[in-house]
Enzyme design. Structure first.
Site, mmCIF file in Angstrom:
data_model
loop_
_atom_site.group_PDB
_atom_site.id
_atom_site.type_symbol
_atom_site.label_atom_id
_atom_site.label_comp_id
_atom_site.label_asym_id
_atom_site.label_seq_id
_atom_site.Cartn_x
_atom_site.Cartn_y
_atom_site.Cartn_z
ATOM 1 N N GLU A 327 -38.580 84.566 61.330
ATOM 2 C CA GLU A 327 -38.087 83.262 61.805
ATOM 3 C C GLU A 327 -37.238 83.484 63.054
ATOM 4 O O GLU A 327 -36.103 83.003 63.163
ATOM 5 C CB GLU A 327 -37.247 82.575 60.725
ATOM 6 N N CYS A 423 -33.593 74.139 53.952
ATOM 7 C CA CYS A 423 -32.474 74.158 54.891
ATOM 8 C C CYS A 423 -32.546 73.033 55.927
ATOM 9 O O CYS A 423 -31.526 72.491 56.345
ATOM 10 C CB CYS A 423 -32.416 75.510 55.596
HETATM 11 O O1 FUB Z 1 -31.376 81.652 55.072
HETATM 12 C C1 FUB Z 1 -30.936 80.319 55.028
HETATM 13 C C2 FUB Z 1 -31.869 79.456 55.832
HETATM 14 O O2 FUB Z 1 -33.179 79.518 55.270
HETATM 15 C C3 FUB Z 1 -32.061 79.884 57.256
HETATM 16 O O3 FUB Z 1 -31.124 79.389 58.140
HETATM 17 C C4 FUB Z 1 -33.420 79.385 57.534
HETATM 18 O O4 FUB Z 1 -33.993 79.968 58.674
HETATM 19 C C5 FUB Z 1 -34.146 79.704 56.272
HETATM 20 O O5 FUB Z 1 -34.554 81.031 56.259
HETATM 21 ZN ZN ZN Z 2 -34.168 75.142 58.407
#
Ligand code: FUB
Ligand code: ZN
Length: 656
Positions: A327, A423
């Site tokens: 990500e 999230c």
């Molecule tokens: O790890 C917490 C949240 O979940 C992150 O900010 C997002 O990218 C997702 O991985």
């Molecule tokens: Zn998110």
């Protein structure tokens, strides 16, 4: 850094938004998203992935106080991801902001009852994280790298500060102060403490926000420690992994450390790398810390990182984080449109970072980025009915690729009701609910207007109290009327951002040419303002075709269409299948149409283009021949509104 030019963004309670565009988004968040997410957090949205979030808190409260009975069997177990607690914190934060513009006793009661449950789960020493309360407290603080304890703490601090601001209630705030005390006892530079820091950042900026309320140096010190300890040798995450038998998730060592922005000390990092949300949350905390401590070196790093992101790694929509692997950011000028990750949370985090930079130095490049992200990459993350969401925000979507191509499996062509990793939806809710706090910033003698939207805001300046009222149809046109209400004469400098997309503008004061000076993207008027003064800002808002720096290979030979702050896209619904066969025509004569009944009301743009015809023999290859094209009217809609009329193809970039 020049503290005399710092400015504070205002609190949501000091501004009332009554804008056609943003007012609708904010009302959608208040009346639809917040209630919908409350149901999701309580696992009562049919067909959506369960959240377990409230259930975890009730169970943790029962385990902490056996006399409590919320009806959750004690052996239920923790549900969801290790950072599930954070979803509720974000919901509380959004709900708290919404109270500032729409008092709601029912919602406040729900908040109070929820906060009671959360606080009932808190341990005697202040510790508060349901994953470890349910799974065994002996394991707490053994995996700062991956288990998000400090991340959840950061989100709860943000929620607590927001609710304290909105309702003046301290219960959650006091609970978080106790949790920070507990963390501070265990983690820090002193001997005997763990020399760790958050695997997923946010605690840094949250602690600064807490410090703003408490003025307790401990909170600032801890934020600074988390920032400066990151990436120091010996690397804490390596030691922690070895000591506690944890695992490393990422297979190659470069990704391994930079995923957490921990490959080197932050002051040696000049390109944005690793997990994009973590990165911009960290940079936000760094900017806050630099500002509060006057740390020039840290601020220079923030500037370099901001420049690297916005000049080399940001999509036209303000989205960031090109790579699904981790990500993460990938590398300069790598901006693939179809495999883009472009997580909604990352665009939100970029707006956080830009807002903090704007409060340190008044340069329009920061608010330009806020505007770009808000109008495109962030709002595109939510359906117009407020009930489904994108996590990944591509600039090109092809239904069969999402279905059949492993490289594009993460790219959904329709928004989802909820996510196991949820999230993004509550993050959109909290930034839109907080929008009032992005519009103006001020110091004792200067007010800056960064965003144009219908609103009334109250300021308390050295020269007296002042109200600023804005009326506009932005983003559908660039006319902004601004009127001032002041008691007596108010001497102050007023700065209006001239957006980078605007190449020509005019500014009138009470009908005559206004005496402004243009500096760093702001038109500045320094004078005594009188009650009833009126400014008329007219920003030329033509349709523009934009191209990308030639180093971006994915956009070679391509154009995108923007109008004002909005990025436009083509959808299959209006333009047929195989959008990749479409070409922009010349000359480009655009027709802009406000369509009241389309997608909650928006301006479409159309102009004549071409579609490459299929070959009659159906061959796969042939010797170069003149392409045969047929005329086709191209119809564009704003990117934020895509995928609201069923599944289909979409593209932002079209062939020149
Ligand atoms: O790890 C917490 C949240 O979940 C992150 O900010 C997002 O990218 C997702 O991985
Ligand atoms: Zn998110």
């Amino acid at each position: 850094m020049n503290p005399s030019s710092y400015s504070e963004f205002m609190k949501p309670r000091d501004i009332r938004i009554n804008d056609r565009f943003w007012g609708a988004f904010m009302e959608r968040v208040r009346t639809k998203v917040i209630p919908y997410q409350w149901k999701a957090l309580n696992d009562s949205v049919p067909g959506a992935e369960p959240s377990y979030c409230i259930r975890n808190f009730k169970l943790a409260a029962e385990l902490t106080h056996p006399e409590l009975d919320y009806g959750i069997p004690r052996d239920t177990g923790f549900g969801g991801l290790v950072f599930q607690d954070s979803d509720l914190a974000k919901w509380i934060e959004a709900a708290a902001y919404s109270l500032a513009w729409h008092p709601d006793r029912e919602l406040e009661k729900t908040l109070d009852e929820t906060i009671d449950i959360i606080c009932s789960a808190q341990q005697d020493d202040g510790y508060l994280n349901t994953y470890y309360i349910i799974n065994g407290l002996e394991k707490r603080f053994t995996n700062l790298k991956d288990n998000h304890e400090l991340y959840c703490m950061g989100h709860y601090i943000e929620a607590a500060a927001a609710y304290y601001d909105a309702a003046g209630k301290r219960k959650l705030l006091d609970a978080m102060i106790r949790y920070v005390d507990c963390v501070d006892k265990h983690i820090g530079a002193e001997e005997g403490k763990l020399h760790g820091y958050p695997g997923h950042e946010i605690a840094e900026m949250a602690l600064i926000r807490l410090y703003a309320v408490t003025k307790d140096e401990k909170h600032l010190r801890l934020a600074k420690y988390f920032i400066d300890q990151r990436g120091q040798s010996p690397l804490y995450f390596e030691e922690e992994t070895r000591r506690n038998g944890n695992t490393f998730y990422w297979e190659d060592s470069y990704v391994q450390y930079q995923y957490y922005q921990a490959g080197k000390p932050v002051r040696e990092q000049h390109t944005a790398e690793g997990h994009a949300v973590r990165a911009v949350y960290l940079y936000s905390g760094m900017a806050d810390t630099a500002r509060l401590t006057g740390d020039e070196e840290l601020f220079a790093v923030c500037k370099a990182l901001f420049a690297n992101i916005t000049q080399k790694q940001m999509y036209l929509t303000g989205a960031i984080g090109q790579s699904a692997y981790g990500e993460a950011f990938s590398y300069d000028y790598d901006l693939p449109n179809d495999t883009a990750y472009a997580e909604t949370c990352a665009a939100i985090g970029l707006a956080f970072f830009a807002r903090r930079m704007a409060s340190i130095e008044p340069r329009a490049e920061y608010a330009d980025v806020i505007e770009r992200a808000l109008f495109n990459g962030i709002t595109g993350g939510m359906a117009l009915d407020g009930e489904s969401f994108f996590y990944v925000n591509p600039l090109e979507a092809l239904p069969q690729a999402s279905l059949k191509d492993r490289r594009m499996r993460h790219v959904k062509i329709q928004r989802q009701k909820w996510f196991g990793c949820a999230c993004c939806p509550p993050n959109i809710a909290r930034i839109i609910a907080f929008l009032g706090s992005y519009v103006h910033s001020a110091n004792a003698d200067t007010v800056y207007t960064h965003l144009y939207l219908g609103s009334e805001a109250a300021f308390h300046l050295a020269g007296g109290d002042l109200n600023i009222k804005m009326e506009t149809r932005y983003p559908w046109d660039g006319e902004v009327d601004i009127s001032f209400t002041a008691e007596g004469n108010a001497p102050f400098t007023y700065g209006l951002r001239i957006p980078s997309w605007c190449k020509s503008f005019s500014l009138k004061l009470n009908g005559a040419a206004a005496p402004y000076a243009l500096r760093d993207g702001y038109a500045l008027l320094n004078q005594e303002w009188r009650n009833g003064d009126r400014l008329s800002l007219s920003l030329d808002m033509p349709v523009n075709l934009v191209e990308t720096n030639p180093c971006v290979r994915d956009n070679q030979g391509k154009l995108a269409l923007i109008r004002g702050p909005l990025v436009y896209c083509l959808e299959e619904k209006d333009n047929g299948k195989e959008l990749f066969k479409l070409h922009a025509g010349t000359p480009a004569n655009f027709t802009v149409n406000y369509e009241q009944d389309l997608l909650e009301g928006l301006c479409t743009v159309s102009f004549s283009g071409k579609r490459e015809k299929d070959w009659e023999d159906g061959a796969l290859y042939r010797n170069r021949a003149e392409g045969r094209y047929e005329d086709q009217e191209l119809i564009f809609i704003p990117y934020y509104a895509w995928a609201n009329r069923g599944a289909g193809e979409m593209t932002v970039w079209i062939n020149k």
